[in-house]
Design a protein around this motif. Structure first.
Motif, short mmCIF file in Angstrom:
data_model
loop_
_atom_site.label_atom_id
_atom_site.label_comp_id
_atom_site.label_asym_id
_atom_site.label_seq_id
_atom_site.Cartn_x
_atom_site.Cartn_y
_atom_site.Cartn_z
N LYS A 1 1.08 -1.41 0.00
CA LYS A 1 -0.01 -0.06 -0.19
C LYS A 1 0.80 1.15 -0.04
CE LYS A 1 -3.29 -0.14 3.34
NZ LYS A 1 -3.99 0.30 4.78
N ILE A 2 1.99 1.12 0.88
CA ILE A 2 2.83 2.42 0.99
C ILE A 2 3.42 2.52 -0.25
CG2 ILE A 2 4.95 3.27 2.16
CD1 ILE A 2 3.64 1.41 4.66
N ARG A 3 4.11 1.44 -0.81
CA ARG A 3 4.80 1.66 -2.08
C ARG A 3 3.99 2.17 -3.26
NH1 ARG A 3 5.32 -0.45 -6.86
NH2 ARG A 3 3.54 -2.01 -6.52
N THR A 4 2.93 1.74 -3.22
CA THR A 4 1.95 2.28 -4.28
C THR A 4 1.71 3.71 -4.16
OG1 THR A 4 0.88 0.03 -4.29
CG2 THR A 4 -0.27 2.05 -5.31
N ALA A 5 1.52 4.16 -2.87
CA ALA A 5 1.20 5.62 -2.83
C ALA A 5 2.64 6.34 -3.08
CB ALA A 5 1.11 5.81 -1.48
N PHE A 6 3.67 5.94 -2.79
CA PHE A 6 5.01 6.48 -3.13
C PHE A 6 4.97 6.67 -4.64
CE2 PHE A 6 9.54 5.67 -3.73
CZ PHE A 6 10.14 7.16 -3.16
N THR A 7 4.95 5.49 -5.26
CA THR A 7 5.29 5.37 -6.73
C THR A 7 4.40 6.38 -7.52
OG1 THR A 7 3.74 3.52 -6.94
CG2 THR A 7 6.17 3.17 -7.07
N ARG A 8 3.02 6.43 -6.94
CA ARG A 8 2.16 7.43 -7.65
C ARG A 8 2.37 8.69 -7.15
NH1 ARG A 8 -2.61 5.79 -9.48
NH2 ARG A 8 -2.97 3.30 -9.23
N THR A 9 3.00 8.98 -5.99
CA THR A 9 3.51 10.26 -6.03
C THR A 9 4.62 10.64 -6.79
OG1 THR A 9 2.91 10.09 -3.65
CG2 THR A 9 3.99 11.92 -4.24
N VAL A 10 5.72 9.79 -6.70
CA VAL A 10 6.72 9.95 -7.59
C VAL A 10 6.23 10.30 -9.22
CG1 VAL A 10 8.79 8.86 -8.55
CG2 VAL A 10 8.40 8.65 -6.33
N ASP A 11 5.49 9.38 -9.61
CA ASP A 11 4.87 9.69 -11.01
C ASP A 11 4.28 10.93 -11.31
OD1 ASP A 11 5.89 7.32 -11.54
OD2 ASP A 11 3.96 5.97 -11.50
N GLY A 12 3.45 11.37 -10.05
CA GLY A 12 2.79 12.49 -10.08
C GLY A 12 3.69 13.59 -10.44
N GLN A 13 4.88 13.70 -9.56
CA GLN A 13 5.80 14.77 -9.57
C GLN A 13 6.53 14.77 -10.85
OE1 GLN A 13 6.18 16.69 -7.56
NE2 GLN A 13 5.45 15.95 -5.39
N SER A 14 6.73 13.71 -11.57
CA SER A 14 7.46 13.54 -12.81
C SER A 14 6.45 13.99 -13.88
CB SER A 14 7.78 12.05 -13.24
OG SER A 14 8.29 11.49 -12.27
N ALA A 15 5.02 14.01 -13.42
CA ALA A 15 4.00 14.81 -14.65
C ALA A 15 3.89 16.21 -14.59
CB ALA A 15 2.68 13.93 -14.43
N GLN A 16 4.37 17.01 -13.64
CA GLN A 16 4.20 18.14 -13.34
C GLN A 16 4.57 19.02 -14.41
OE1 GLN A 16 5.51 20.06 -9.66
NE2 GLN A 16 4.75 18.37 -8.52
N GLY A 17 5.40 18.67 -15.15
CA GLY A 17 5.59 19.28 -16.67
C GLY A 17 4.64 19.44 -17.55
N GLU A 18 3.44 18.76 -17.32
CA GLU A 18 2.20 18.60 -18.27
C GLU A 18 1.34 19.59 -17.87
OE1 GLU A 18 0.84 14.80 -18.52
OE2 GLU A 18 2.83 14.00 -18.77
N PRO A 19 1.32 20.97 -18.49
CA PRO A 19 0.55 21.99 -17.78
C PRO A 19 -0.94 21.82 -18.01
CG PRO A 19 1.76 22.51 -19.98
CD PRO A 19 2.25 21.36 -19.58
N SER A 20 -1.28 21.22 -19.08
CA SER A 20 -2.78 21.26 -19.47
C SER A 20 -3.39 20.50 -18.21
CB SER A 20 -2.95 20.49 -20.66
OG SER A 20 -2.47 19.20 -20.68
N SER A 21 -2.95 19.42 -17.82
CA SER A 21 -3.51 18.54 -16.53
C SER A 21 -3.52 19.44 -15.49
CB SER A 21 -2.71 17.43 -16.40
OG SER A 21 -2.56 16.60 -17.23
#
Lengths: 181, 637
Positions: B29-49
């Motif tokens: 559960k923790i790992r999933t939350a972590f990878t989602r956060t990491v993935d979300g941070q990586s996706a910050q460059g997508e201004p439209s979202s």
């Protein structure tokens, strides 16, 4: 300490294995603290999971030169206070409920297994107000000094020392005959 | 040593472990939350979202809710895919009615179920139609099928008190043959070649062994010399070359695998809890067992499977069915169905308001506390405010008004036998019939103020029903069919009665359930002749005079009783759903409570009159069972 800093450094770079190492290293300490502070196994499990989820959700905001253990303990204590404030004290578990009342079968869900000493300790600690419980627990289990505890509790050292004295006096009355010499 | 040092030691000795399966689920559960956060941070460059989310605040909540939903579902998904096989089939056998007692088993082809009725009849039931056939009488214990399903073995008692025998009844012909005369009482299993049997052998109360006996040569091989008071079971492998059995040391168990010839033996001792009821899979590739781990507030009992290859255990056990505390495993038939009995024994303590003057009830019985099973013993506090209750790890104290738990009184190492509890009228001691860690029996005294426990009267066997004299100076108790009185000062027991063992059961005379008369001058007790216990006698403390206090009529029994505080009435349970009262001497008994509305299997027992005389408490047991088969639960290869 340097090992923790290295873990945090790797965690800040999104390394899952660092998260795993932190989890393995601190889960039992945090569970023990949480059980003593909440007096409730299920709340303690929830709180510790919340702390790790918070760590997972804010991994990039942890100071790489900070103290990881203190960070986790502070998160834990704050989470328990929130829980305490929001829910009030959990009612004592209904005595010896029959198996039929425990609800339908579900996957293995209890995380922590505690020994008899832990049961006695958490039962005794549950008799203390939360602030005193925090001081005594952080002192004995967290290995913290009064100054550090004062920082977490945002109180003066004198206040913290007073809470420690009152807490120990109460525990003495509860446990002195039971605690082995 | 100051108190701070003591506390430090207590903190150090208080330990937490985590359950490995749940541990992995939590980290997932923790790992999933972590990878989602990491993935979300990586996706910050997508201004439209981000612009979408920033301009629509509700979107943040929707995303958060979705993430929480995923997190909440993860443990279930983990358990379903990695730990617990997804499609365990648990199917009821509606044709098998619950009036069978424990110990029934499924035939190798799964088409018949053999068991014992409450009348000790061996019956076989068609699992499809429910058609029932009586095969033998006076049987007891576990029923075992031959490997080909043509015979059923059981222990048959001689109703005249003679020797018992292990018998086998032929299913096609109904013919009976004796496999062994005078075997140990508790049959466990029968080898596939029909030459060996496994038994639990009672040496005395609290001391049992597990033995394997060759039916022809009578050669006895001891597998477990002393089970430590635990009812351990043993099973032959489907090929008959191995025996799986369990030993237990405190709160840990060891699963053994032994070659029948005795040439090899291996063990698995790493399970973090206790193990019971080993069962072989029909192909001999697994041993499954009920494994229990202790949590803070309850225990967790799951079904675990441990791989067997050759004569070795392979790897570590894996959980295969969670939360099976309410399931008793019967046997694993060769058709792949694991037969079991599901349900529970619901116990409780009820309270009944009574009028001390008349003995009549002044209200309806009310459940004071519910328990997971038969109360092991309970008694009033001298002031009538509390009820002490035997628990596994000592005593618990309940409010007599509300049933709420007040406190615990841990008695580490002392094993309560469920044979009585009594609180001294001066409030200082609680007497209890127990076994100590070395399984030496006797009457123990617990000091209420300090928690100190000492053995007052050591005995070879276990005493029962200790009860205090009104002056708190003496105890009466039951031991091997007689009533004894012992002074606390000298701890020298003195026998008040003389039991007899006649030719058959019918003439044997025994005495039980002592209760001091309120004036302390005599001890009343139940006198039984054979199986019939319908008389309450009282013998003076010096043993010189005995009088009849009450004699039940019309076939009624007295299985437990208590005297009112003023000595004018006794309350008794006849062994069914009722509580009765009678004025002494010479009154007509009258019913004061009836628990028929709790169901056909409920019964009342062990009445205790409150010290103030205003209430009677009694135990209630209610059993609810159904028979089922489980399939398709082993892990994927």
């Amino acid at each position: 300490m340097w090992q923790d800093q290295r873990l945090v450094w790797r965690l800040r770079r999104g390394k899952v294995e660092a998260l795993r190492l932190i989890y393995d290293q601190y889960k039992l300490d945090l569970l023990k603290l949480a059980i003593i502070l909440t007096g409730d196994l299920h709340h303690a499990e929830d709180v510790v999971q919340d702390v790790f989820l918070k760590l997972a959700g804010s991994y990039d905001r942890i100071s790489a030169d900070g103290n990881l253990k203190n960070f986790l303990i502070t998160c834990l204590v704050n989470r328990i206070r929130t829980l305490h404030r929001d829910r009030g004290r959990q009612q004592a578990a209904q005595f010896d409920r029959p198996a039929a009342e425990r609800g339908p079968a579900s996957p293995p869900e209890q995380w922590a297994i505690v020994n008899e000493r832990m049961q006695r300790l958490s039962a005794a600690m549950a008799e203390l107000p939360l602030e005193q419980r925090e001081v005594v627990t952080l002192r004995f289990e967290g290995g913290m000094g009064f100054r550090q505890i004062a920082g977490i509790q945002k109180a003066s050292i004198n206040t913290v020392q007073g809470r420690y004295r009152y807490g120990m006096a109460k525990l003495r009355s509860l446990l002195d005959g039971e605690v082995e010499t | 040593v100051n108190f701070a040092d003591k506390m430090r030691r207590l903190f150090d000795s208080a330990t937490v472990q985590t359950r490995v399966p749940t541990d992995e689920a939590v980290f997932e559960k923790i790992r999933t939350a972590f990878t989602r956060t990491v993935d979300g941070q990586s996706a910050q460059g997508e201004p439209s979202s981000w612009k979408f989310i920033a301009t629509r605040p509700w979107a943040k909540y929707a995303i958060a809710a979705a993430v929480l939903g995923i997190i909440a579902l993860l443990p279930l998904g983990y358990g379903a895919t990695k730990l617990i096989k997804g499609f365990i089939s648990i199917r009821q056998l509606p044709a098998i009615k619950p009036e069978l007692v424990e110990g029934g088993t499924l035939s190798p082809d799964g088409k018949r179920f053999a068991g014992l009725t409450r009348a000790s009849e061996l019956v076989v039931i068609d699992t499809a139609t429910g058609a029932r056939r009586k095969l033998a009488q006076n049987c007891s214990g576990r029923v075992v099928w031959s490997a080909d399903g043509s015979e059923i073995a059981a222990i048959q008692r001689d109703p005249q008190g003679g020797k018992h025998a292990a018998i086998a009844v032929s299913l096609p012909t109904g013919g009976m043959r004796t496999l062994m005369e005078d075997p140990p009482y508790h049959l466990q299993d029968w080898s596939p070649d029909g030459k060996l049997m496994l038994f639990r052998k009672s040496l005395k109360l609290g001391l049992e062994s597990v033995v394997m006996i060759h039916l022809e040569s009578k050669k006895e091989t001891v597998l477990v010399a002393d089970t430590g008071g635990w009812p351990l079971s043993a099973r032959f492998s489907p090929e008959g070359d191995l025996v799986a059995y369990i030993t237990r040391q405190g709160d840990r168990s060891t699963l053994h695998l032994r070659a029948v010839e005795g040439t090899r033996q291996v063990e698995y001792a790493d399970f973090p809890g206790t193990i019971v009821s080993p069962q072989w899979s029909p192909d001999g590739a697994y041993v499954v067992f009920k494994g229990t781990q202790t949590g803070l507030e309850r225990r967790f009992t799951d079904l675990w499977a441990l791989r067997v290859h050759g004569h070795e255990f392979v790897g570590a056990p894996v959980p295969v069915v969670p939360d099976i505390e309410q399931i008793e495993l019967s046997n694993w038939a060769r058709n792949g169905q694991l037969a079991c009995r599901m349900g529970f024994r619901l116990g409780g303590i009820f309270t009944l308001p009574v009028d001390l003057q008349t003995g009549q009830a002044t209200g309806a019985p009310r459940q004071l506390v519910r328990l997971g099973g038969l109360p092991r013993g309970f008694c009033w506090s001298p002031d009538g405010e509390e009820i002490a209750l035997c628990q596994e790890l000592g005593l618990g104290f309940l409010s007599a008004r509300t049933g709420a738990k007040i406190r615990d009184f841990p008695v580490p190492g002392i094993h309560a036998t469920g044979r009585g509890l009594s609180w001294s009228p001066d409030g200082k001691f609680i007497a209890q019939a127990c076994l100590d860690p070395e399984r030496k029996g006797g009457v123990f005294l617990g000091t209420v103020a300090t928690g100190e426990v000492r053995l007052l009267v050591p005995q070879e066997d276990v005493a029962s029903n200790p009860t205090w004299s009104p002056d708190s100076q003496s105890l009466a108790y039951q031991y091997k069919g007689d009533i004894y009185v012992v002074s606390i000062a000298d701890a020298q027991p003195r026998r008040l009665t003389s039991s007899t063992k006649g030719e058959g059961d019918k003439s044997a005379r025994s005495f039980s359930h002592p209760v001091f008369a309120p004036d302390g001058g005599s001890v009343a007790y139940i006198a039984a002749r054979g199986q019939k216990s319908d008389t309450v006698l009282a013998t003076t403390i010096d043993g010189t005079q005995t009088r009849e206090v009450f004699h039940a009529k019309d076939g009624q029994s007295v299985n437990a009783f208590d005297w009112s505080p003023d000595g004018r009435h006794i309350v008794f349970t006849p062994g069914d759903k009722e509580v009765w009262c009678v004025a002494t001497p010479g009154g007509e008994p009258f019913r004061i409570a009836d628990i028929s509305d709790l169901g056909g299997e409920a019964w009342a027992w062990w009445p205790e009159w409150s010290p103030r005389g205003d209430a009677v408490i009694f135990a209630v047991i209610n059993e609810k069972y159904k028979y089922c088969v489980m399939e398709d639960f082993l892990p994927e290869e």
